[in-house]
Design a protein around this motif. Structure first.
Motif, PDB file in Angstrom:
ATOM      1  N   LEU A   1       0.818  -1.294   0.062  1.00  0.00           N
ATOM      2  CA  LEU A   1      -0.095  -0.070  -0.017  1.00  0.00           C
ATOM      3  C   LEU A   1       0.886   1.129  -0.104  1.00  0.00           C
ATOM      4  O   LEU A   1       0.591   2.137  -0.607  1.00  0.00           O
ATOM      5  CB  LEU A   1      -0.884  -0.115   1.187  1.00  0.00           C
ATOM      6  N   PRO A   2       2.040   1.084   0.674  1.00  0.00           N
ATOM      7  CA  PRO A   2       2.697   2.578   0.483  1.00  0.00           C
ATOM      8  C   PRO A   2       3.330   2.802  -0.950  1.00  0.00           C
ATOM      9  O   PRO A   2       4.013   3.918  -1.104  1.00  0.00           O
ATOM     10  CB  PRO A   2       3.761   2.237   1.594  1.00  0.00           C
ATOM     11  N   ARG A   3       3.190   1.843  -1.815  1.00  0.00           N
ATOM     12  CA  ARG A   3       3.758   2.194  -3.145  1.00  0.00           C
ATOM     13  C   ARG A   3       2.698   2.769  -3.789  1.00  0.00           C
ATOM     14  O   ARG A   3       2.889   2.894  -5.082  1.00  0.00           O
ATOM     15  CB  ARG A   3       4.383   0.880  -3.661  1.00  0.00           C
ATOM     16  N   LEU A   4       1.406   3.000  -3.263  1.00  0.00           N
ATOM     17  CA  LEU A   4       0.494   4.107  -4.183  1.00  0.00           C
ATOM     18  C   LEU A   4       1.304   5.225  -4.534  1.00  0.00           C
ATOM     19  O   LEU A   4       1.946   5.878  -3.739  1.00  0.00           O
ATOM     20  CB  LEU A   4      -0.734   4.172  -3.377  1.00  0.00           C
ATOM     21  N   ALA A   5       1.065   5.508  -5.780  1.00  0.00           N
ATOM     22  CA  ALA A   5       1.264   7.081  -6.284  1.00  0.00           C
ATOM     23  C   ALA A   5       0.388   8.006  -5.470  1.00  0.00           C
ATOM     24  O   ALA A   5      -0.440   7.795  -4.922  1.00  0.00           O
ATOM     25  CB  ALA A   5       1.303   7.046  -7.527  1.00  0.00           C
ATOM     26  N   PRO A   6       1.048   9.233  -5.323  1.00  0.00           N
ATOM     27  CA  PRO A   6       0.015  10.413  -4.656  1.00  0.00           C
ATOM     28  C   PRO A   6      -1.186  10.358  -5.414  1.00  0.00           C
ATOM     29  O   PRO A   6      -1.214  10.341  -6.541  1.00  0.00           O
ATOM     30  CB  PRO A   6       0.926  11.710  -5.137  1.00  0.00           C
ATOM     31  N   GLY A   7      -2.224  10.374  -4.499  1.00  0.00           N
ATOM     32  CA  GLY A   7      -3.426  10.233  -5.300  1.00  0.00           C
ATOM     33  C   GLY A   7      -4.136   8.665  -5.656  1.00  0.00           C
ATOM     34  O   GLY A   7      -5.239   8.846  -6.007  1.00  0.00           O
ATOM     35  N   GLY A   8      -3.163   8.112  -5.512  1.00  0.00           N
ATOM     36  CA  GLY A   8      -3.495   6.661  -5.672  1.00  0.00           C
ATOM     37  C   GLY A   8      -4.583   5.996  -4.847  1.00  0.00           C
ATOM     38  O   GLY A   8      -5.057   6.749  -3.863  1.00  0.00           O
ATOM     39  N   VAL A   9      -5.120   4.948  -5.351  1.00  0.00           N
ATOM     40  CA  VAL A   9      -6.264   4.178  -4.576  1.00  0.00           C
ATOM     41  C   VAL A   9      -5.969   2.805  -4.694  1.00  0.00           C
ATOM     42  O   VAL A   9      -5.374   2.315  -5.725  1.00  0.00           O
ATOM     43  CB  VAL A   9      -7.523   4.755  -5.236  1.00  0.00           C
ATOM     44  N   ALA A  10      -6.428   2.245  -3.640  1.00  0.00           N
ATOM     45  CA  ALA A  10      -6.473   0.719  -3.577  1.00  0.00           C
ATOM     46  C   ALA A  10      -7.823   0.257  -3.543  1.00  0.00           C
ATOM     47  O   ALA A  10      -8.750   0.639  -2.792  1.00  0.00           O
ATOM     48  CB  ALA A  10      -5.496   0.197  -2.328  1.00  0.00           C
ATOM     49  N   TRP A  11      -8.201  -0.874  -4.378  1.00  0.00           N
ATOM     50  CA  TRP A  11      -9.514  -1.694  -4.207  1.00  0.00           C
ATOM     51  C   TRP A  11      -9.166  -3.019  -3.466  1.00  0.00           C
ATOM     52  O   TRP A  11      -8.437  -3.860  -4.262  1.00  0.00           O
ATOM     53  CB  TRP A  11     -10.251  -1.756  -5.506  1.00  0.00           C
ATOM     54  N   LEU A  12      -9.911  -3.355  -2.312  1.00  0.00           N
ATOM     55  CA  LEU A  12      -9.721  -4.569  -1.858  1.00  0.00           C
ATOM     56  C   LEU A  12     -10.851  -5.403  -1.375  1.00  0.00           C
ATOM     57  O   LEU A  12     -12.074  -4.501  -1.332  1.00  0.00           O
ATOM     58  CB  LEU A  12      -8.997  -4.497  -0.540  1.00  0.00           C
ATOM     59  N   VAL A  13     -11.151  -6.540  -1.610  1.00  0.00           N
ATOM     60  CA  VAL A  13     -12.314  -7.313  -1.307  1.00  0.00           C
ATOM     61  C   VAL A  13     -12.207  -8.278  -0.222  1.00  0.00           C
ATOM     62  O   VAL A  13     -11.096  -9.037  -0.486  1.00  0.00           O
ATOM     63  CB  VAL A  13     -13.086  -7.879  -2.729  1.00  0.00           C
ATOM     64  N   VAL A  14     -12.875  -8.466   0.706  1.00  0.00           N
ATOM     65  CA  VAL A  14     -12.715  -9.315   1.686  1.00  0.00           C
ATOM     66  C   VAL A  14     -14.026  -9.789   2.248  1.00  0.00           C
ATOM     67  O   VAL A  14     -14.937  -9.122   2.216  1.00  0.00           O
ATOM     68  CB  VAL A  14     -12.027  -8.688   3.052  1.00  0.00           C
ATOM     69  N   GLY A  15     -14.268 -11.092   2.626  1.00  0.00           N
ATOM     70  CA  GLY A  15     -15.397 -11.569   3.009  1.00  0.00           C
ATOM     71  C   GLY A  15     -15.522 -11.044   4.533  1.00  0.00           C
ATOM     72  O   GLY A  15     -14.671 -10.914   5.375  1.00  0.00           O
ATOM     73  N   LYS A  16     -16.963 -10.751   4.776  1.00  0.00           N
ATOM     74  CA  LYS A  16     -17.240 -10.219   6.099  1.00  0.00           C
ATOM     75  C   LYS A  16     -17.021 -11.194   6.945  1.00  0.00           C
ATOM     76  O   LYS A  16     -16.228 -10.998   8.204  1.00  0.00           O
ATOM     77  CB  LYS A  16     -18.888  -9.870   6.074  1.00  0.00           C
ATOM     78  N   ASN A  17     -17.294 -12.615   7.049  1.00  0.00           N
ATOM     79  CA  ASN A  17     -16.984 -13.578   7.896  1.00  0.00           C
ATOM     80  C   ASN A  17     -15.500 -14.064   8.128  1.00  0.00           C
ATOM     81  O   ASN A  17     -15.148 -14.935   8.779  1.00  0.00           O
ATOM     82  CB  ASN A  17     -17.810 -14.788   7.825  1.00  0.00           C
ATOM     83  N   LEU A  18     -14.545 -13.376   7.037  1.00  0.00           N
ATOM     84  CA  LEU A  18     -13.239 -13.620   7.205  1.00  0.00           C
ATOM     85  C   LEU A  18     -12.534 -12.419   7.418  1.00  0.00           C
ATOM     86  O   LEU A  18     -11.267 -12.301   7.601  1.00  0.00           O
ATOM     87  CB  LEU A  18     -12.718 -14.061   5.613  1.00  0.00           C
TER      88      LEU A  18
END
Length: 201
Positions: free
Chosen positions: A152-169
């Protein structure tokens, strides 16, 4: 496959290949998968929710993008086809997954803009406009936090990460952990038991 997981670096099981078909937007995809990689018999439901609920890049997006834990490459292939100017890094510890991802991007005609690599094969100076991941929750919380803390620290300025995680996980606890680390986190969607998280610096 006792003791072997999709995050095994060199799967020892025989690779039984099969085609996985899915539709994102107006496009149909047919990708080659195989045993020994994540969700080899279908598009993983979490990945499907991510690709349908997150904001896919547009045709003018230049990247570079990172597909973290790319598997056989469904996210990579969608990003590379929806953003035809962008370079996509497809990163996975699993050598069989990397081979499949490379083959799938080649069959789609986008391999020239895809860089398939193991985690140590990405140059240290590359910064990403977007990071996409259905992270490997089953590696354990410490490994998961270490992986996200690395990338995540390798995001460029203004960058965004999209993650998906199970609620039960642990989707909600991961949301809290990311916020505690100083990231701006919003839940973009909740569907079929999965959380789609948008992460900004």
């Amino acid at each position: 496959m006792t003791g072997e997981h999709y995050f095994t670096a060199q799967p020892g099981s025989a690779a039984r290949e099969r085609d996985v078909e899915f539709r994102i937007g107006a496009r149909d995809y047919v990708l080659r998968a195989a045993t020994g990689v994540f969700s080899a018999d279908r598009l993983d439901p979490g990945t499907a929710v991510l690709l349908r609920k997150a904001d896919l890049p547009g045709p003018d997006a230049a990247g570079p993008f990172l597909d973290l834990g790319c598997g056989y490459g469904p996210i990579t292939c969608v990003l590379a086809t929806t953003a035809p100017r962008a370079v996509v890094w497809a990163v996975d510890v699993n050598a069989r997954a990397r081979e499949l991802a490379a083959g799938n991007t080649d069959r789609l005609g986008v391999a020239g803009r895809v860089r398939v690599a193991d985690p140590d094969g990405v140059p240290a100076d590359v910064r990403f406009a977007e990071i996409w991941s259905n992270p490997p929750i089953h590696v354990g919380k410490a490994e998961l936090h270490g992986m996200l803390g690395r990338w995540l620290p390798r995001l460029a300025p203004g960058g965004v990460a999209w993650l998906v995680v199970g609620k039960n996980l642990g989707g909600d606890s991961l949301h809290r952990w990311l916020a505690d680390q100083g990231w701006q986190v919003t839940r973009r969607a909740s569907q079929k038991g999965f959380r789609v998280l948008r992460v900004n610096a």
